[in-house]
Design an enzyme around this catalytic site. Structure first.
Site, PDB file in Angstrom:
ATOM      1  N   HIS A 285       4.592 -24.735   4.915  1.00  0.00           N
ATOM      2  CA  HIS A 285       5.605 -24.394   5.025  1.00  0.00           C
ATOM      3  C   HIS A 285       6.027 -26.044   5.648  1.00  0.00           C
ATOM      4  CE1 HIS A 285       5.838 -22.979   8.657  1.00  0.00           C
ATOM      5  NE2 HIS A 285       6.867 -23.119   8.931  1.00  0.00           N
TER       6      HIS A 285
ATOM      7  N   LYS B  22      -1.300 -19.309   4.739  1.00  0.00           N
ATOM      8  CA  LYS B  22      -2.243 -19.619   5.479  1.00  0.00           C
ATOM      9  C   LYS B  22      -2.738 -18.255   6.399  1.00  0.00           C
ATOM     10  CE  LYS B  22      -0.921 -21.808   9.407  1.00  0.00           C
ATOM     11  NZ  LYS B  22      -0.152 -21.340  10.789  1.00  0.00           N
TER      12      LYS B  22
ATOM     13  N   ASP C 253      -3.763 -21.863  14.840  1.00  0.00           N
ATOM     14  CA  ASP C 253      -2.145 -22.054  13.987  1.00  0.00           C
ATOM     15  C   ASP C 253      -1.389 -22.554  13.460  1.00  0.00           C
ATOM     16  OD1 ASP C 253      -0.364 -19.887  13.362  1.00  0.00           O
ATOM     17  OD2 ASP C 253       0.337 -20.287  14.394  1.00  0.00           O
TER      18      ASP C 253
ATOM     19  N   ARG D  47       0.781  -1.109  -0.116  1.00  0.00           N
ATOM     20  CA  ARG D  47      -0.161   0.162   0.059  1.00  0.00           C
ATOM     21  C   ARG D  47       0.588   0.595  -0.023  1.00  0.00           C
ATOM     22  NH1 ARG D  47      -5.072  -0.745   3.951  1.00  0.00           N
ATOM     23  NH2 ARG D  47      -3.574  -1.849   5.111  1.00  0.00           N
TER      24      ARG D  47
ATOM     25  N   LYS E  17       9.404 -28.403   4.560  1.00  0.00           N
ATOM     26  CA  LYS E  17      10.775 -29.001   5.440  1.00  0.00           C
ATOM     27  C   LYS E  17      11.272 -30.291   5.231  1.00  0.00           C
ATOM     28  CE  LYS E  17       8.789 -26.922   9.214  1.00  0.00           C
ATOM     29  NZ  LYS E  17      10.308 -25.476   9.829  1.00  0.00           N
TER      30      LYS E  17
ATOM     31  N   HIS F 263       0.048 -27.446  10.032  1.00  0.00           N
ATOM     32  CA  HIS F 263       1.219 -28.168  10.422  1.00  0.00           C
ATOM     33  C   HIS F 263       1.498 -29.257  10.978  1.00  0.00           C
ATOM     34  CE1 HIS F 263       2.293 -24.015   8.913  1.00  0.00           C
ATOM     35  NE2 HIS F 263       2.504 -23.737   9.989  1.00  0.00           N
TER      36      HIS F 263
ATOM     37  N   LYS G  85       3.542 -22.791  22.304  1.00  0.00           N
ATOM     38  CA  LYS G  85       4.945 -22.102  21.487  1.00  0.00           C
ATOM     39  C   LYS G  85       5.454 -20.837  23.582  1.00  0.00           C
ATOM     40  CE  LYS G  85       2.794 -18.679  18.715  1.00  0.00           C
ATOM     41  NZ  LYS G  85       4.109 -19.255  17.247  1.00  0.00           N
TER      42      LYS G  85
ATOM     43  N   GLU H 131       8.105 -24.300  20.439  1.00  0.00           N
ATOM     44  CA  GLU H 131       8.733 -23.248  20.698  1.00  0.00           C
ATOM     45  C   GLU H 131       8.937 -22.445  21.234  1.00  0.00           C
ATOM     46  OE1 GLU H 131       7.284 -20.678  16.932  1.00  0.00           O
ATOM     47  OE2 GLU H 131       4.831 -21.560  17.180  1.00  0.00           O
TER      48      GLU H 131
HETATM   49  C1  BG6 Z   1       3.628 -20.370  11.177  1.00  0.00           C
HETATM   50  C2  BG6 Z   1       2.998 -19.975  12.333  1.00  0.00           C
HETATM   51  O1  BG6 Z   1       2.713 -21.508  10.539  1.00  0.00           O
HETATM   52  O2  BG6 Z   1       4.393 -21.434  11.611  1.00  0.00           O
HETATM   53  C3  BG6 Z   1       3.162 -19.152  13.402  1.00  0.00           C
HETATM   54  O3  BG6 Z   1       1.402 -19.136  12.344  1.00  0.00           O
HETATM   55  C4  BG6 Z   1       4.617 -20.551  13.732  1.00  0.00           C
HETATM   56  O4  BG6 Z   1       3.388 -18.673  14.691  1.00  0.00           O
HETATM   57  C5  BG6 Z   1       5.488 -21.131  12.652  1.00  0.00           C
HETATM   58  O5  BG6 Z   1       5.948 -19.821  14.715  1.00  0.00           O
HETATM   59  C6  BG6 Z   1       6.201 -22.298  13.389  1.00  0.00           C
HETATM   60  O6  BG6 Z   1       7.158 -22.329  11.932  1.00  0.00           O
HETATM   61  P1  BG6 Z   1       8.758 -22.805  12.420  1.00  0.00           P
HETATM   62  O7  BG6 Z   1       9.269 -23.797  10.568  1.00  0.00           O
HETATM   63  O8  BG6 Z   1       9.128 -21.707  12.721  1.00  0.00           O
HETATM   64  O9  BG6 Z   1       8.378 -24.411  13.374  1.00  0.00           O
END
Ligand code: BG6
Length: 484
Positions: A172, A142, A229, A43, A176, A234, A334, A210
């Protein structure tokens, strides 16, 4: 092959943290096809040079093999352009169409790293200016909606404009290296297949832990939570890769058909299992690596009375002939004790124990996703003292570290997935029916939580979540990997 990659959300967090670094790494590794153009869309008003300078300054704080030299960055920067657009209106799309038509690249990628609320508008506007051509690929980040209905609405609009083969839904975790190695382990080797079933496997545990908190994403996260999330996407994708039947070939749809069957076979929730088999938690203050960190409710952008979960542990089963009766545990959160994502496959004990020894961690396969990726096979072996005298059996660990085995050049998840988009390879992307099935399965959990005024259980930052998570798995006679 010439390409134009249009990055909607080109000045957003994901672009800075993941996408631009991944594109740069692909460029550095020589895998980005030549003749490319990357057009960041945002933007603000930036010239191409200002945009390039912004990216260069952001590269100071992101994960790269090594810092780019001025010369190296300048060569990459030559690919970068910027286009100011208001995505919610229609006035700026004709200009984008003109820019793309003038060049007429072989492949045009529209990467939607924007708020999902904009996905349908952007797709409709692209179609309105004729940018839904056969050589266009659309990448959706996502979260794709926040429940089944909103996910379906997005998929219906997108699939009304682009064919499923043009749509690349990113998870993602599928990019990996460890996840691709899981496919290789299961379907490239005969060794584990006879054991990969209820007769030999006691339970499977998926942990995505995490250390980080919500960082600067408090406002987004507070309306999302760990279930949406991390679990809906995942963790369930990992569960599919572990539980699926061998696909008939390695084509995208063959793989996705099998993953879909797993999602359809997950044990449906009942009022009782929603209480006994799902634990939600929220981090309170605590210590990470010896440093005091604040609790979730005092993070920037978070409601001080928030009931949003930052931790989920759950137990499920895949109801089919291969897996009936085998618990699959998922745990993610987290501000946990470590940054550690791994899968543990615990095999059943031998039918009759002839050795008088504690098997400890033996009899298990561990698939490490991060921080390092590799396999650990834990076995019992004949122990010896240092003069060679036999001792009791002892657990030993066989390690296969993929980083060490395949050298230093690591292809990160986003790099891999972006290259797959440019190549048109859909194997590591999620089909709409898979995504909808995953939403269908998590929805009863969301509804149960909404109706429950108690909210999540608090856990201290730096621990492994609420104790109820250990109690849940202990009920089956098992424990989480760090507890054994
Ligand atoms: C993302 C989440 O999809 O994946 C985040 O939105 C999370 O909250 C992240 O921290 C974790 O990804 P990775 O690759 O660091 O494990």
């Amino acid at each position: 092959m010439s390409f134009d990659l249009v990055l909607f959300g080109g000045t957003g967090d994901l672009a800075w943290r993941k996408l631009m670094p991944a594109l740069f790494q692909a460029f550095r590794h020589g895998s980005l096809p030549e003749g490319g153009r990357i057009i960041g869309v945002g933007r603000d008003d930036h010239s191409d040079d200002e945009y390039r300078a912004l990216i260069q300054s952001r590269f100071e704080n992101v994960e790269l093999d090594k810092r780019p030299t001025e010369d190296e960055f300048a060569r990459f920067a030559a690919l970068l352009h910027f286009q100011r657009m208001d995505l919610s209106g229609e006035q700026d799309y004709p200009r984008l169409a003109q820019i793309l038509r003038d060049r007429n690249a072989d492949t045009v990628v529209m990467y939607l790293a924007t708020a999902p609320a904009l996905f349908t508008t952007v797709c409709e506007q692209l179609a309105a200016v004729g940018l839904n051509t056969a050589n266009t690929r659309i990448v959706l980040e996502k979260p794709l909606g926040h429940d089944l209905a909103s996910n379906r609405a997005i998929n219906q609009t997108v699939c009304g404009i682009f064919s499923e083969r043009q749509v690349f839904r990113i998870d993602h975790y599928l990019g990996k290296p460890a996840v691709q190695n899981l496919f290789a382990l299961r379907f490239g080797n005969a060794l584990f297949e006879p054991l990969w079933r209820r007769e030999h496997i006691a339970n499977i545990q998926i942990t995505i832990a995490e250390e980080l908190g919500v960082e600067k994403r408090g406002a987004f996260y507070d309306t999302t939570g760990a279930l949406r999330d991390m679990v809906q996407n995942h963790a369930l994708q990992l569960l599919c890769a572990l539980g699926m039947e061998p696909p008939i070939n390695s084509h995208a749809d063959a793989i996705r058909d099998e993953k879909l069957k797993v999602l359809r076979s997950l044990r449906p929730w009942t009022p009782a299992t929603l209480v006994s088999d799902v634990i939600r938690g929220q981090y309170g203050p605590g210590k990470i690596d010896g440093t005091a960190v604040p609790g979730y409710r005092t993070e920037e952008g978070v409601d001080p009375d928030s009931h949003t979960e930052t931790f989920v542990a759950l137990r499920t089963e895949i109801l089919n002939w291969r897996w009936a009766g085998v618990p699959f545990y998922i745990r993610t959160g987290k501000r946990l004790g470590d940054r550690d994502a791994h899968i543990v496959v615990n095999f059943r004990p031998t039918p009759h124990a002839i050795f008088d020894s504690d098997i400890g961690k033996a009899n298990r396969l561990v698939i490490n996703l991060q921080p390092r990726d590799g396999l650990e096979l834990h076995l019992l072996a004949q122990g010896r003292d240092n003069r060679g005298k036999p001792q009791a059996l002892a657990p030993v660990q066989l390690d296969l570290d993929f980083d060490m085995r395949f050298g230093a050049q690591r292809v990160g998840a986003y790099e891999r997935l972006l290259l797959d988009v440019l190549d048109g390879r859909l194997n590591l992307f999620v089909r709409s029916d898979e995504q909808e099935e995953a939403w269908r399965w998590v929805e009863p959990i969301m509804q149960a939580w909404q109706a429950d005024s108690q909210g999540p259980r608090l856990y201290a930052s730096g621990t492994w979540g609420p104790s109820a998570s250990s109690a849940m798995i202990a009920r089956d006679g098992f424990c989480w990997s760090e507890e054994s």
